[in-house]
Design an enzyme around this catalytic site. Structure first.
Site, PDB file in Angstrom:
ATOM      1  CG  ASP A 128      -3.954  12.329  -1.286  1.00 21.61           C
ATOM      2  OD1 ASP A 128      -3.114  12.490  -0.378  1.00 21.61           O
ATOM      3  OD2 ASP A 128      -4.358  11.206  -1.634  1.00 21.61           O
ATOM      4  CD  GLU A 156      -4.529   7.777  -2.162  1.00 20.47           C
ATOM      5  OE1 GLU A 156      -5.174   7.730  -1.089  1.00 20.47           O
ATOM      6  OE2 GLU A 156      -3.304   7.951  -2.206  1.00 20.47           O
ATOM      7  CB  SER A 157      -8.259   1.799  -3.605  1.00 21.55           C
ATOM      8  OG  SER A 157      -7.018   1.496  -2.991  1.00 21.55           O
ATOM      9  CG  HIS A 158     -10.390   3.880   2.186  1.00 21.24           C
ATOM     10  ND1 HIS A 158     -11.043   4.184   3.352  1.00 21.24           N
ATOM     11  CD2 HIS A 158      -9.071   4.041   2.467  1.00 21.24           C
ATOM     12  CE1 HIS A 158     -10.176   4.531   4.285  1.00 21.24           C
ATOM     13  NE2 HIS A 158      -8.968   4.453   3.771  1.00 21.24           N
ATOM     14  CG  ASN A 159     -10.423  -1.351  -2.982  1.00 25.44           C
ATOM     15  OD1 ASN A 159     -11.218  -0.472  -3.304  1.00 25.44           O
ATOM     16  ND2 ASN A 159      -9.393  -1.686  -3.752  1.00 25.44           N
ATOM     17  CE1 TYR A 208       0.993   2.051  -4.249  1.00 25.71           C
ATOM     18  CE2 TYR A 208       2.148   3.653  -5.606  1.00 25.71           C
ATOM     19  CZ  TYR A 208       1.047   3.288  -4.854  1.00 25.71           C
ATOM     20  OH  TYR A 208      -0.010   4.155  -4.709  1.00 25.71           O
ATOM     21  CG  HIS A 244      -1.955   1.072   1.207  1.00 20.54           C
ATOM     22  ND1 HIS A 244      -3.088   1.008   0.433  1.00 20.54           N
ATOM     23  CD2 HIS A 244      -2.024   2.250   1.873  1.00 20.54           C
ATOM     24  CE1 HIS A 244      -3.815   2.099   0.623  1.00 20.54           C
ATOM     25  NE2 HIS A 244      -3.194   2.862   1.494  1.00 20.54           N
ATOM     26  CE  LYS A 286      -2.559   9.630  -5.680  1.00 17.03           C
ATOM     27  NZ  LYS A 286      -2.165  10.031  -4.328  1.00 17.03           N
ATOM     28  CG  ASP A 322      -2.622  13.372   3.244  1.00 15.37           C
ATOM     29  OD1 ASP A 322      -3.458  12.499   3.502  1.00 15.37           O
ATOM     30  OD2 ASP A 322      -1.751  13.241   2.360  1.00 15.37           O
TER      31      ASP A 322
END
Length: 765
Positions: A109, A85-88, A44, A41, A83, A260
């Site tokens: 962000d 982003e994921s919050h899966n 990478y 996360h 941007k 952030d």
């Protein structure tokens, strides 16, 4: 030790490398820091070599990958940060807070760069909507997105929602945000100035979100419900104050760098700021505003409490800056300083609680080496052997109307009004084209501050998110390329020129040969699509290990899902269009690939919605993506909008041509009289085949002469043009194949099926 490493998501090899870099054994706090920063996360470690192949340069690119968000120059003083982003995983175990904090994180962000957020989009994937578990996830996720976006005062203007058994138990929640720069200088995250104070602002730090980055880098299981403490809790009203206070602070010139606190919290913020600036950071945990008593160094460093920021401030200006934040009711404290020695040094109770080289955490991180198989996996090769002739034959009197209604009733294709009606789309009063009205959202470029705010506000930005996940499952390279093409096509359908991309790579484990092949091929396709279409990648997000471990121990992976977020420039908002027919008598025209040839591999039923909904199949090789034709078709549509010749434009995608035409009728209430070419070609192919480079337009009846002249232009000579029929005011949806009528439905019937598909399943019809 083995259990401690498992808890942090580290391997024995990782531990040996940590010992080598430190020259000693790490303590628990340091081990936790390495655990989160060496997770997929954050670093990478499985995907970084593949991401380097993306095109990232272009004449409009101001900030590319590596910062909190990409920034592009739209001209006339407009600079856009964006941007995705994921919050899966958090959304899988705590749908409301998981989705809500995903929105909060992507907004931070954006404004961390010095940009005021102006719009939100989302890309959502769930399991079958007929299942109660999925219904609960959908309701929770949509409520979370709605709650945070509505309360913080940023409109949610578009997105996509798809349903497939592959996402059962592992939903995908990808959030995208756009913002307009309000500062003269783009705010970067690299610390500088030895001795400059490090200032903490925002909310207090608690134990919520502990280990969230590591949690996001592991597969889900039945035990994942016990990981609810790894899900953060957001406060959108506090974030609203944080936005205003930060933008004020950035205008003051007192802020040297800003970051952030998202994944990995203080650990990530300190180490990234230090590593990017080639300096060090000293952090005193006793000064960090805490909401709970007795927190250990490990807990402070790994907490992912929301609405927090870290600044490096000009020495001597820290008190004035902190007063600014306190006026907004926010915490503000000097918690450290910039060091010359390039380390992250953490103090607590007067002692050193952790000390780690900054680059070991944020730059010089491990890369997992994978071998790319030379041939597609055998199951994929078997799929590619499928032919359309393998579909069951149909009788001459087959009811194609029933098939069309079934497709319109499919939750992936059907109206998403149940979703977007919960979002405030008009807050800020800049939304020109909201969700549901066109293939992309359009927002007015109207900064609230600066010289650009004084100019005429007749320019806009268009945005979309796209991924044909069924195609990607069968051919990751073609599918990812198609995602880029479709995103650009959607922007062109509203008259916008595609500018740049942010991507969200949602994939299963890369540790299997097939998993890594899927990831590598998708990156190759995405890269090629962006290169040819001239849309550089400005950054994004990678979310791996999206798979669910069943009770029997087997892993159920999601479809590889590379979501493409793309932005485009609209020079004249007076020339923006939607998908609805406008008036009877307008000509209905298909631009691009027709379905009238059996052997054209740019269009077909493999991986199509028709194949899935009507026959319950997912097989075959998806159509070839013709990027050259994509460019030509899209350029023609944009020029036609510019000249005021079109009444509507809509890309043909899920469900093929028949569904695209039906959606135009549903959006307008007007009927159509149309005929599809292709004598001798199977009706299902002509009606429901899918492929790229296909846009349905309606040409204003009074502009037909100008339209004919435009088509005669040498620049558009290579674009196939098929006249399908005309818009009608009789309220019927009529299509024939040649001279044979095959569809004759009341538009109202289509509309009811389309509109009620989600409410009926969710019990709100």
């Amino acid at each position: 030790m083995a259990s401690a490493l498992r808890q942090e998501g580290l391997t024995q090899e990782d531990y040996i490398e940590i010992q080598r870099r430190l020259g000693r054994d790490p303590n628990r706090a340091e081990l936790g820091m390495f655990g989160v920063m060496w997770s997929e996360h954050c670093c990478y470690r499985n995907s970084r070599p593949l991401l380097r192949g993306f095109p990232t340069d272009g004449p409009r690119i101001l900030v590319g990958p590596g910062e909190n968000a990409g920034v592009v120059d739209l001209g006339e003083g407009h600079r856009l940060a964006f941007k995705i982003e994921s919050h899966n995983h958090p959304s899988a175990v705590e749908p409301f807070q998981g989705a809500a904090t995903g929105v909060g994180g992507i907004l931070r962000d954006i404004f961390t760069m010095g940009a005021r957020p102006i719009a939100l989009l989302n890309a959502l994937r769930f399991g079958p909507l007929d299942e109660p578990a999925t219904q609960g996830l959908v309701e929770g996720v949509v409520a979370g997105i709605s709650h945070y976006g509505n309360c913080v005062g940023v409109p949610t203007v578009g997105g996509e929602v798809a349903f497939d058994p592959a996402y059962r138990g592992n939903p995908l929640v990808n959030a995208m945000a756009l913002g307009l720069m309000e500062t003269d200088d783009i705010v970067k995250s690299g610390a500088s100035g030895v001795g400059n104070p490090v200032v903490y602002v925002g909310s207090t730090t608690g134990r919520d979100g502990m280990g969230g980055a590591s949690f996001a880098s592991a597969e889900l299981s039945a035990d994942s419900l016990d990981d609810r403490p790894a899900v953060q809790v957001g406060d959108p009203f506090l974030e609203k104050g944080l936005i205003e206070a930060c933008l004020e602070a950035f205008q003051s010139g007192d802020v040297v760098a800003a970051q952030d606190m998202g994944a990995a919290g203080l650990t990530c913020s300190c180490s990234e700021m230090a590593a990017k600036g080639n300096v060090g950071v000293e952090l005193d945990l006793d000064r960090v505003p805490a909401r709970e008593q007795g927190m250990t160094a490990y807990e402070f460093l790994l907490s992912e409490s929301q609405e927090r920021m870290l600044f490096v401030v000009q020495a001597g200006r820290e008190e004035a800056l902190m007063q600014r934040f306190r006026r907004w009711g926010l915490q503000a404290a000097v918690v450290g300083q910039v060091l010359e020695e390039p380390v992250v040094r953490v103090l607590q109770h007067g002692s050193v609680a952790a000390e780690v080289p900054a680059r070991a955490l944020a730059e010089d991180t491990p890369i997992n080496q994978h071998t790319l198989i030379s041939e597609p996996p055998e199951d994929i090769q078997e799929h590619w052997r499928w032919s359309e002739t393998d579909l069951p034959s149909v009788s001459r009197d087959h009811d194609w109307g029933a098939d069309l209604l079934a497709l319109l009733d499919d939750p992936t294709i059907a109206s998403k009004r149940w979703v977007y009606r919960q979002y405030d789309q008009q807050v800020l009063a800049n939304t020109v084209v909201p969700a549901g009205g066109a293939d992309a959202a359009v927002v007015r470029l109207r900064p609230q501050q600066g010289d650009a705010s004084l100019r005429g506000a007749n320019r806009g930005v268009a945005a979309t998110v796209d991924c044909p996940n069924r195609w990607v499952a069968l051919d990751p390279e073609r599918g990812a390329m198609a995602a880029v093409a479709e995103a650009a096509r959607n922007l062109s359908c509203v008259g916008a020129v595609p500018v740049a991309v942010t991507d969200n790579l949602n994939f299963p484990s890369p540790e299997t040969p097939k998993g890594y092949w899927q990831l590598a091929m998708a990156c190759r396709g995405l890269s090629e699509g962006c290169r040819v279409l001239g849309t550089p990648v400005t950054g994004g997000n990678v979310s791996l290990y999206n798979e669910t471990r069943a009770d029997d121990g087997s892993l159920q992976p999601i479809h590889p899902t590379p979501v493409v977020g793309m932005v485009g420039l609209v020079e004249d908002l007076g020339r923006v269009g939607g998908l609805a027919w406008r008036q009877a008598g307008d000509a209905v025209v298909l631009l691009g690939v027709s379905s009238d040839e059996r052997q054209d591999d740019r269009v077909g039923l493999a991986g199509s919605s028709y194949q899935g909904v009507i026959h319950g199949l997912l097989t075959g090789r998806p159509p070839r993506v013709d990027l050259d034709l994509e460019q030509r078709v899209q350029a023609l549509v944009r020029q036609a909008w510019e000249q005021g010749l079109l009444a509507s434009a809509h890309d043909s995608s899920d469900g093929g041509l028949a569904v695209a035409l039906a959606e135009c009728s549903i959006a307008s209430g007007l009927g159509v009289d149309g005929a599809l070419p292709g004598d001798g070609v199977a009706p299902e192919r002509r009606l429901f085949a899918e492929g790229g480079a296909r846009i349905v337009v309606s040409v204003r009846a009074e502009c037909m002469d100008a339209w004919t002249s435009l088509l005669a232009d040498e620049a558009h000579a290579a674009v196939p043009v098929t006249i399908l029929g005309a818009v009608a005011d009789h309220g019927r949806f009529r299509l024939s194949l040649g001279s044979q009528p095959v569809l004759d439905q009341a538009v109202q019937t289509l509309t009811e099926r389309f509109d009620q598909a989600l409410p009926r399943r969710l019990g709100t019809a």
